[in-house]
Design a protein around this motif. Sequence first.
Motif, PDB file in Angstrom:
ATOM      1  N   LYS A   5       0.809  -1.224   0.000  1.00 47.70           N
ATOM      2  CA  LYS A   5       0.000   0.000   0.000  1.00 47.70           C
ATOM      3  C   LYS A   5       0.847   1.282   0.000  1.00 47.70           C
ATOM      4  N   GLU A   6       1.877   1.348   0.841  1.00 49.81           N
ATOM      5  CA  GLU A   6       2.709   2.561   0.884  1.00 49.81           C
ATOM      6  C   GLU A   6       3.420   2.750  -0.449  1.00 49.81           C
ATOM      7  N   GLU A   7       3.900   1.648  -1.013  1.00 50.09           N
ATOM      8  CA  GLU A   7       4.599   1.733  -2.295  1.00 50.09           C
ATOM      9  C   GLU A   7       3.650   2.153  -3.409  1.00 50.09           C
ATOM     10  N   ASP A   8       2.418   1.659  -3.317  1.00 52.37           N
ATOM     11  CA  ASP A   8       1.412   2.036  -4.305  1.00 52.37           C
ATOM     12  C   ASP A   8       1.078   3.532  -4.169  1.00 52.37           C
ATOM     13  N   ASN A   9       0.955   4.007  -2.936  1.00 50.99           N
ATOM     14  CA  ASN A   9       0.605   5.421  -2.730  1.00 50.99           C
ATOM     15  C   ASN A   9       1.734   6.368  -3.108  1.00 50.99           C
ATOM     16  N   PHE A  10       2.957   6.013  -2.712  1.00 47.06           N
ATOM     17  CA  PHE A  10       4.063   6.964  -2.825  1.00 47.06           C
ATOM     18  C   PHE A  10       5.082   6.581  -3.892  1.00 47.06           C
ATOM     19  N   GLY A  11       4.794   5.509  -4.642  1.00 46.55           N
ATOM     20  CA  GLY A  11       5.727   5.071  -5.675  1.00 46.55           C
ATOM     21  C   GLY A  11       5.525   5.808  -6.985  1.00 46.55           C
ATOM     22  N   GLN A  12       6.259   5.371  -8.005  1.00 44.10           N
ATOM     23  CA  GLN A  12       6.234   6.062  -9.297  1.00 44.10           C
ATOM     24  C   GLN A  12       5.438   5.338 -10.369  1.00 44.10           C
ATOM     25  N   ALA A  13       5.324   4.006 -10.226  1.00 42.86           N
ATOM     26  CA  ALA A  13       4.569   3.270 -11.243  1.00 42.86           C
ATOM     27  C   ALA A  13       4.113   1.919 -10.711  1.00 42.86           C
ATOM     28  N   ASP A  14       2.973   1.459 -11.242  1.00 45.03           N
ATOM     29  CA  ASP A  14       2.431   0.148 -10.882  1.00 45.03           C
ATOM     30  C   ASP A  14       1.919  -0.498 -12.165  1.00 45.03           C
ATOM     31  N   VAL A  15       2.340  -1.730 -12.405  1.00 46.29           N
ATOM     32  CA  VAL A  15       1.959  -2.443 -13.631  1.00 46.29           C
ATOM     33  C   VAL A  15       1.314  -3.775 -13.256  1.00 46.29           C
ATOM     34  N   PRO A  16      -0.011  -3.794 -13.097  1.00 46.67           N
ATOM     35  CA  PRO A  16      -0.662  -5.075 -12.824  1.00 46.67           C
ATOM     36  C   PRO A  16      -0.740  -5.931 -14.087  1.00 46.67           C
ATOM     37  N   MET A  17      -0.445  -7.224 -13.927  1.00 48.59           N
ATOM     38  CA  MET A  17      -0.488  -8.150 -15.063  1.00 48.59           C
ATOM     39  C   MET A  17      -1.237  -9.409 -14.681  1.00 48.59           C
ATOM     40  N   ALA A  18      -1.842 -10.059 -15.680  1.00 46.71           N
ATOM     41  CA  ALA A  18      -2.338 -11.422 -15.496  1.00 46.71           C
ATOM     42  C   ALA A  18      -1.725 -12.265 -16.589  1.00 46.71           C
ATOM     43  N   ILE A  19      -1.289 -13.464 -16.205  1.00 44.19           N
ATOM     44  CA  ILE A  19      -0.465 -14.284 -17.091  1.00 44.19           C
ATOM     45  C   ILE A  19      -0.992 -15.716 -17.109  1.00 44.19           C
ATOM     46  N   LEU A  20      -0.948 -16.357 -18.275  1.00 41.39           N
ATOM     47  CA  LEU A  20      -1.152 -17.800 -18.361  1.00 41.39           C
ATOM     48  C   LEU A  20       0.247 -18.407 -18.414  1.00 41.39           C
ATOM     49  N   PRO A  21       0.748 -18.899 -17.298  1.00 42.91           N
ATOM     50  CA  PRO A  21       2.177 -19.211 -17.217  1.00 42.91           C
ATOM     51  C   PRO A  21       2.659 -20.275 -18.203  1.00 42.91           C
ATOM     52  N   ARG A  22       1.788 -21.242 -18.554  1.00 44.78           N
ATOM     53  CA  ARG A  22       2.261 -22.327 -19.401  1.00 44.78           C
ATOM     54  C   ARG A  22       2.695 -21.800 -20.776  1.00 44.78           C
ATOM     55  N   THR A  23       1.941 -20.839 -21.307  1.00 39.06           N
ATOM     56  CA  THR A  23       2.268 -20.303 -22.627  1.00 39.06           C
ATOM     57  C   THR A  23       2.955 -18.935 -22.552  1.00 39.06           C
ATOM     58  N   GLY A  24       2.926 -18.317 -21.375  1.00 41.75           N
ATOM     59  CA  GLY A  24       3.477 -16.975 -21.254  1.00 41.75           C
ATOM     60  C   GLY A  24       2.547 -15.890 -21.785  1.00 41.75           C
ATOM     61  N   GLU A  25       1.319 -16.296 -22.115  1.00 40.07           N
ATOM     62  CA  GLU A  25       0.331 -15.350 -22.651  1.00 40.07           C
ATOM     63  C   GLU A  25      -0.069 -14.313 -21.599  1.00 40.07           C
ATOM     64  N   ILE A  26      -0.266 -13.074 -22.035  1.00 38.31           N
ATOM     65  CA  ILE A  26      -0.652 -12.004 -21.114  1.00 38.31           C
ATOM     66  C   ILE A  26      -2.154 -11.734 -21.262  1.00 38.31           C
ATOM     67  N   ALA A  27      -2.892 -11.901 -20.158  1.00 37.76           N
ATOM     68  CA  ALA A  27      -4.346 -11.738 -20.197  1.00 37.76           C
ATOM     69  C   ALA A  27      -4.774 -10.371 -19.668  1.00 37.76           C
ATOM     70  N   LEU A  28      -3.878  -9.671 -19.004  1.00 33.40           N
ATOM     71  CA  LEU A  28      -4.173  -8.322 -18.523  1.00 33.40           C
ATOM     72  C   LEU A  28      -2.864  -7.568 -18.362  1.00 33.40           C
ATOM     73  N   LEU A  29      -2.861  -6.334 -18.833  1.00 30.18           N
ATOM     74  CA  LEU A  29      -1.673  -5.485 -18.667  1.00 30.18           C
ATOM     75  C   LEU A  29      -2.157  -4.054 -18.550  1.00 30.18           C
ATOM     76  N   GLN A  30      -1.926  -3.462 -17.375  1.00 31.06           N
ATOM     77  CA  GLN A  30      -2.299  -2.067 -17.185  1.00 31.06           C
ATOM     78  C   GLN A  30      -1.078  -1.330 -16.643  1.00 31.06           C
ATOM     79  N   MET A  31      -1.100  -0.017 -16.737  1.00 30.10           N
ATOM     80  CA  MET A  31       0.025   0.729 -16.178  1.00 30.10           C
ATOM     81  C   MET A  31      -0.466   2.041 -15.606  1.00 30.10           C
ATOM     82  N   ASP A  32      -0.062   2.290 -14.355  1.00 30.21           N
ATOM     83  CA  ASP A  32      -0.378   3.540 -13.682  1.00 30.21           C
ATOM     84  C   ASP A  32       0.970   4.182 -13.377  1.00 30.21           C
ATOM     85  N   GLY A  33       1.216   5.401 -13.809  1.00 30.52           N
ATOM     86  CA  GLY A  33       2.519   6.045 -13.593  1.00 30.52           C
ATOM     87  C   GLY A  33       3.373   5.978 -14.840  1.00 30.52           C
TER      88      GLY A  33
END
Length: 245
Positions: free
Chosen positions: A177-205
């Motif tokens: 939480k502190e890092e999210d509030n006072f940090g510079q960027a956050d990149v949430p991802m969702a991954i299908l690990p077997r194939t390395g496929e990316i199901a979600l990619l967002q970026m704040d910062g």
Amino acid sequence: MMGMKSDIRLIDDNGLRIDGRLPNQLRPIKMEVGVVKRADGSAYIEWGGNKIIAAVYGPREAYPKHVQESDRAIVRARYNMAAFSVDERKRPGPDRRSVELSKVISEALTSAIFVEKFPRTAIDVYIEVLQADAGTRVAGITVASLALADAGIPMRDLIVGCAAGKVDDVVVLDLNKEEDNFGQADVPMAILPRTGEIALLQMDGDLTYDELTNAMEMAMDAAKKIYNMEIETLKAKYGGDVNEQ
Ligand code: ADP
């Protein structure tokens, strides 16, 4: 919410974070499946200070009828934060943020599920955040994936959510939480690990191209660890054949 101004130092002289972690270290994670008796599938996760429950209903005939798709199931995730899940009481009910998160989580889960096997049906996924400490969307996707597996819904792979970002000019994994509030960027991802496929990619910062690549690689590596935890959690309930759907 990135970029609140403060004098807080997020990385100390030894390169450690305020909770003592190394830059590429996850918070502690605990998972469990089969926690809600009436649901077709359910799961619970504790991820750092996050506590989240997921319950799955379906596939069942979709109502109202006009939402049905003749060639596939629709996946309706509903992300909700309990009023007591954050420091200041959160106003109950859907707000702009939870509507957005419900949408992106629904899309991420849809990409993993064999939706074409269940025409005209709905798969409802309730994600209830009991305690929030940043990273709830990725923890929510992870626990939803376990609940879907617990419901026996066929998927191309389990999904894993994981975030990385930047604090005090250092690329770090899994912001609190502190890092999210006072940090510079956050990149949430969702991954299908077997194939390395990316199901979600967002970026704040803001991140440079190299920092983004680094953050994504960190999240990918961590996703493999979280994936193994998911498999172990399902094996503990179902025995050895969880990977063979
Ligand atoms: P995520 O939880 O996926 O990181 P955000 O970046 O939007 O999503 O939120 C970061 C954190 O901010 C949440 O995990 C939660 O701890 C806190 N937060 C979000 N919405 C609220 C709110 N309405 N009131 C108080 N805290 C909130």
